[in-house]
Design an enzyme around this catalytic site. Structure first.
Site, PDB file in Angstrom:
ATOM      1  N   CYS A 109      13.055  12.299   6.456  1.00  0.00           N
ATOM      2  CA  CYS A 109      12.988  11.888   7.860  1.00  0.00           C
ATOM      3  C   CYS A 109      14.338  12.011   8.545  1.00  0.00           C
ATOM      4  O   CYS A 109      14.407  12.206   9.763  1.00  0.00           O
ATOM      5  CB  CYS A 109      12.451  10.465   7.968  1.00  0.00           C
ATOM      6  SG  CYS A 109      13.312   9.269   6.942  1.00  0.00           S
ATOM      7  N   GLU A 122       9.869   2.463  10.531  1.00  0.00           N
ATOM      8  CA  GLU A 122      10.836   3.535  10.289  1.00  0.00           C
ATOM      9  C   GLU A 122      10.035   4.823  10.314  1.00  0.00           C
ATOM     10  O   GLU A 122       9.240   5.093   9.424  1.00  0.00           O
ATOM     11  CB  GLU A 122      11.565   3.329   8.960  1.00  0.00           C
ATOM     12  CG  GLU A 122      12.791   4.214   8.802  1.00  0.00           C
ATOM     13  CD  GLU A 122      12.496   5.509   8.065  1.00  0.00           C
ATOM     14  OE1 GLU A 122      12.401   6.569   8.747  1.00  0.00           O
ATOM     15  OE2 GLU A 122      12.352   5.467   6.840  1.00  0.00           O
ATOM     16  N   GLU A 142       8.858  17.242  14.507  1.00  0.00           N
ATOM     17  CA  GLU A 142       9.297  17.138  13.111  1.00  0.00           C
ATOM     18  C   GLU A 142       8.477  18.088  12.245  1.00  0.00           C
ATOM     19  O   GLU A 142       7.250  17.986  12.183  1.00  0.00           O
ATOM     20  CB  GLU A 142       9.134  15.697  12.625  1.00  0.00           C
ATOM     21  CG  GLU A 142       9.741  15.444  11.269  1.00  0.00           C
ATOM     22  CD  GLU A 142       9.690  13.978  10.882  1.00  0.00           C
ATOM     23  OE1 GLU A 142      10.670  13.503  10.286  1.00  0.00           O
ATOM     24  OE2 GLU A 142       8.682  13.314  11.184  1.00  0.00           O
ATOM     25  N   LYS A 184       0.865  -1.185   0.000  1.00  0.00           N
ATOM     26  CA  LYS A 184       0.000   0.000   0.000  1.00  0.00           C
ATOM     27  C   LYS A 184       0.897   1.230   0.000  1.00  0.00           C
ATOM     28  O   LYS A 184       1.476   1.616   1.014  1.00  0.00           O
ATOM     29  CB  LYS A 184      -0.919   0.068   1.221  1.00  0.00           C
ATOM     30  CG  LYS A 184      -1.978   1.191   1.084  1.00  0.00           C
ATOM     31  CD  LYS A 184      -2.357   1.821   2.415  1.00  0.00           C
ATOM     32  CE  LYS A 184      -1.633   3.083   2.711  1.00  0.00           C
ATOM     33  NZ  LYS A 184      -1.891   4.241   1.810  1.00  0.00           N
TER      34      LYS A 184
END
Length: 472
Positions: A279, A245, A379, A170
């Site tokens: 990231c 992750e 973040e 997906k």
């Protein structure tokens, strides 16, 4: 315009059971560039059934045969490199020069690495009177992000195929068109039916169905920490293997003996690559208080010289963010930084002049940041660098480790041994020492709320293996 009306299950393009479609927006023009099926949980059921049926024969396929498929997949990815780069430049907004190098280049590099590793990978060893064998975990549900979409797909698909697993993928519904290119490649190279399946849709529907499915043996997820927590929660109900992750808030420590004029602009680039939508971005630059104003001046000058432009233009400039939602998010963080006492040393709120169309953000440097501020802890996922002062090496390490995250980081010093000593103390999955380059054969993954598990290289194959001991 790339309009896909079918999903890929059991070696065939089939209609989705879901209602309607999801539009894909070009980040540079804000226009619709394609659409995909808005899949349903029943699509996942069919895909998992196909993957489960294919697993017995695929897992028993000789390693040499699996390797040949990986080689053919790599050759086909290389042949469609220009198509992949152009597609992702539109979906994500990374300029075509960078997209060709990274968004199209990394997937082929990773697939080739997995194929090459099968020459020497040891699937069994003798330990005393035991034969220890490594076997594929089974059906893998791969849920992937939008920022480096095909790269993250291949990290999972390539490693899982090498291990002998079958896959239900997906991709992110925000940047999914590249996944359809991969499915076309899979079909063209003749990968056995059911080994690779593609179901598109949203996370709350398709993603949750994959994580919850009793016949999915493992979920490998890359994305936000919030979504990763949900995946782990849902997957726990069937006690399946999970690899995550997740987010990062990486610290880049510039030691007092570094060449500031050289390394600070490089540190800025480590924050701004892909317009900060990375990231591993080094979004916290830690500099000695004794040289703080000097560091801010160099960073601000480099930011002001950083060009932004259309994703279709050749060059090393920054493109737009991926979406209006992401643009709003980044603007909100800049405003929060200002409200909490940070100073805008470069960039700031609003769009760069001349770039009213497209989700462009000014390359921004925030000074006067302390590590307890929101912009230092959360973040942002945009080209926003926070510069934080420290007193000595111990203080720098303390600040670097004062984070929920632990995915990446950097250290710069005129003394390599000193830099390595500091890097060893950082609680993070990777550290770039004096600008060391990304290595696709090295393990990639995080500490703390950046997740668990490792991708890339031999570690990216081992991630999809179970270990069995036979006492002889």
């Amino acid at each position: 315009m790339s309009d896909y009306s079918n999903i890929y299950i059991d070696g065939a393009w089939v209609p989705s059971d879901g209602d309607g479609s999801i539009e894909v927006i070009n980040a540079g023009t804000e226009q619709v560039m394609g659409s995909i099926p808005n899949g349903a949980a029943s699509d996942v059921d069919k895909a998992v059934a196909a993957a489960k049926a294919a697993f017995e024969s695929w897992s028993a396929t000789p390693v040499e045969e699996r390797q040949k498929y990986l080689v053919r997949l790599n050759e086909a990815l290389q042949a469609r490199s220009a198509d992949i780069a152009a597609t992702i430049a539109g979906e994500v907004g990374m300029p075509i020069t960078w997209a060709t190098m990274i968004q199209a280049g990394l997937p082929t590099g990773n697939m080739q690495t997995f194929a090459t590793l099968l020459d020497s990978f040891q699937f069994e060893e003798e330990i005393g009177n035991s034969l220890v064998v490594k076997e594929p975990v089974g059906v893998v549900g791969a849920i992937t992000p939008w920022n480096y979409p095909l790269h993250q797909i291949i990290c999972k698909v390539g490693g899982a195929l090498a291990a002998g697993c079958t896959i239900v993928l997906k991709p992110s519904e925000v940047a999914p068109l590249n996944a359809f290119i991969l499915a076309e490649i899979v079909h063209d190279v003749g990968l056995p039916n059911g080994v690779f399946n593609l179901v598109t849709g949203t996370g709350p529907v398709v993603g949750e169905a994959i994580a919850a499915h009793p016949d999915v043996d493992m979920v490998s997820f890359t994305g936000s920490t919030r979504a990763g927590k949900r995946v782990a929660e849902v997957a726990s109900q069937t006690v399946k293997r999970v690899a995550l992750e997740l987010g990062g808030k990486s610290a880049n420590i510039v030691l007092d003996d570094a060449d500031f004029e050289t390394v600070i602009p490089k540190g800025l680039f480590a924050c701004y690559l892909n317009s900060g939508q990375t990231c591993t971005a080094h979004t916290r630059m830690l500099v000695p208080n004794s040289r703080y104003d000097e560091a801010v001046g160099i960073a601000a000058a480099a930011a002001e010289q950083t060009q932004v432009g259309s994703p279709t233009d050749e060059g090393m400039h920054l493109g737009p963010l991926i979406s209006q939602a992401q643009w709003d998010r980044v603007q909100g963080y800049i405003q929060t930084g200002i409200d909490e006492g940070a100073t805008v040393a470069a960039g700031g709120l609003g769009k760069p002049e001349g770039h009213e169309t497209g989700y462009f953000v000014k390359p921004t440097v925030l000074a006067g940041v302390t590590n307890d501020m929101t912009v230092a802890q959360e973040e942002i996922f945009g080209p926003v660098l926070s510069i934080i002062g420290y007193d000595d090496d111990d203080d720098a390490v303390r600040i670097a480790n004062d984070s929920l995250y632990g995915l990446s980081g950097g250290v710069w010093s005129g003394d390599q041994d000193r830099a390595i000593a500091v890097a060893r103390r950082m609680r993070t999955g990777a550290v770039d020492v004096n600008g060391g380059s990304f290595n696709i054969a090295a393990p990639f993954g995080g500490y703390k709320q950046s997740g668990y598990g490792r991708e890339n290289g031999v570690y990216g194959i081992e991630e999809f293996l179970e270990t069995k001991s036979l006492q002889l």
